[in-house]
Design an enzyme around this catalytic site. Structure first.
Site, PDB file in Angstrom:
ATOM      1  N   ASN A   1      82.560  37.124  66.009  1.00 35.83           N
ATOM      2  CA  ASN A   1      81.285  37.226  65.285  1.00 35.83           C
ATOM      3  C   ASN A   1      81.105  36.132  64.242  1.00 35.83           C
ATOM      4  O   ASN A   1      80.156  36.168  63.466  1.00 35.83           O
ATOM      5  CB  ASN A   1      81.156  38.604  64.631  1.00 35.83           C
ATOM      6  CG  ASN A   1      82.160  38.810  63.509  1.00 35.83           C
ATOM      7  OD1 ASN A   1      83.113  38.041  63.377  1.00 35.83           O
ATOM      8  ND2 ASN A   1      81.957  39.849  62.705  1.00 35.83           N
TER       9      ASN A   1
ATOM     10  N   LYS B   1      58.828   5.384  45.008  1.00 33.74           N
ATOM     11  CA  LYS B   1      58.362   6.139  46.177  1.00 33.74           C
ATOM     12  C   LYS B   1      57.804   7.485  45.755  1.00 33.74           C
ATOM     13  O   LYS B   1      58.250   8.104  44.804  1.00 33.74           O
ATOM     14  CB  LYS B   1      59.495   6.316  47.190  1.00 33.74           C
ATOM     15  CG  LYS B   1      60.705   7.097  46.704  1.00 33.74           C
ATOM     16  CD  LYS B   1      61.793   7.096  47.767  1.00 33.74           C
ATOM     17  CE  LYS B   1      63.026   7.864  47.319  1.00 33.74           C
ATOM     18  NZ  LYS B   1      64.125   7.792  48.289  1.00 33.74           N
TER      19      LYS B   1
ATOM     20  N   THR C   1      63.979   7.805  54.667  1.00 27.65           N
ATOM     21  CA  THR C   1      63.546   7.176  53.418  1.00 27.65           C
ATOM     22  C   THR C   1      64.232   5.831  53.208  1.00 27.65           C
ATOM     23  O   THR C   1      63.603   4.873  52.759  1.00 27.65           O
ATOM     24  CB  THR C   1      63.825   8.101  52.226  1.00 27.65           C
ATOM     25  OG1 THR C   1      65.222   8.420  52.180  1.00 27.65           O
ATOM     26  CG2 THR C   1      63.035   9.382  52.335  1.00 27.65           C
TER      27      THR C   1
END
Length: 327
Positions: free
Chosen positions: A45, A201, A237
């Site tokens: 699991n 930016k 970027t």
């Protein structure tokens, strides 16, 4: 041997998770020790099981784990490793995170957001960590999130000296990709004796990793520009920043970053970028398609720096002495 015994019977033991075994083995080699044998497995699991296969009682434990993808699994594994050590009666636990997971979530930009970098620090402390060692935190304020000593290592000398040896310094300009990296870029500028430029930016606050516009502040025409950052994730970027520099007449662009997160489309973007070289350290494992197929990617070893920091901590020395210019 798996430990170092000091004259006062103190013992250093190095432990590694499964995220970045190559780095852990290199750090162990630098220290002249072996990694402590550890049984680590995943249940069906997804639960993680850890058991150390020799006594750790009274040792000074150093637990190395790189927070690479799948990041949540490796953070959880490191927490379980710390808990196992605490319950095995070690003397101290120093957590080594070359890359600090969730470091970008260090403050609230919008309402109802978490400060996940603080949560990681709280989890580590609760698990039993006494001290943290990390390389080039996204922001220095993260040091204050952990209630205990934090040793903040810097990859700048490694990266800057490599770049400086590869280019004509008379033509070199250091470029900060955004306002947040100006201080680091200024340190690069001082070390290499190069002028500084900045890319301003604007990000889309609603879309991760998306920049709306970028403009260059400073003269880069005819220059070899080195774009410096702490991390590169998807590469969008930084590649856009390199394009902006070429549009302003840059002769060449080299990208240097401490952490190559390199998620999703990063490989294709780097491969197709006009930048001539991307330089990273190995705080995170470099994806196979980048390390084997793209010759413009250079990876420098961070292991000697981490090993020296471990020795200074173990010997009650000065980690600051590793960076004389910062002392």
């Amino acid at each position: 041997m798996t430990g170092i015994k000091s004259s006062g019977s103190r013992k250093l033991m190095l432990f590694s998770g499964r995220a970045h075994p190559a780095l852990a083995n290199e750090v162990a080699e630098q220290l002249g020790v072996e990694l402590v044998p550890t049984k680590a497995l995943d249940f069906a699991n997804g639960e993680i099981y850890i058991r150390y296969q020799e006594s750790v009682r009274g040792a000074h434990a150093f637990v190395l784990q790189s927070h690479t993808a799948p990041i949540n699994q490796w953070i959880m594994e490191q927490l379980i490793m710390i808990d196992a050590l605490k319950r095995a009666s070690v003397k101290t636990i120093t957590v080594i995170m070359p890359f600090y997971g969730y470091a970008r979530q260090d403050k609230k930009h919008l309402g109802r957001e978490p400060i996940s970098a603080r949560l990681i620090a709280d989890l580590l402390k609760t698990a039993g960590a006494d001290r943290l060692i990390s390389v080039d935190l996204h922001t220095a304020q993260i040091q204050g999130f952990f209630d205990g000593p934090v040793d903040h290592l810097f990859a700048l000398p490694i990266l800057a000296d490599y770049v400086g040896s590869r280019v004509d310094r008379d033509k070199l300009t250091v470029v900060s990709p955004d306002a947040g990296r100006v201080r680091v870029a200024d340190q690069w500028s001082d070390r290499l004796g190069a002028p500084l430029a900045i890319i301003h930016k604007r990000r889309d606050p609603n879309v991760a990793n998306k920049v709306m516009s970028a403009e260059v502040v400073g003269d880069v025409k005819g220059r070899v520009c080195v774009l410096v950052d702490d991390m590169i994730d998807t590469g969008g970027t930084i590649v856009a920043a390199a394009d902006a520099l070429f549009e302003q007449g840059a002769e060449d662009v080299i990208v240097a970053a401490t952490h190559g997160v390199l998620s999703g489309p990063a490989a294709d973007r780097i491969k197709n970028s006009r930048a001539s070289e991307f330089v990273f350290t190995d705080t995170l494992p470099t994806p196979g398609e980048l390390s084997k197929e793209i010759d413009k990617v250079t990876t420098l070893s961070i292991a000697p720096l981490i090993a020296r920091a471990i020795r200074e901590v173990f010997d009650d020395g000065s980690v600051t002495s590793l960076f004389d210019e910062r002392a």
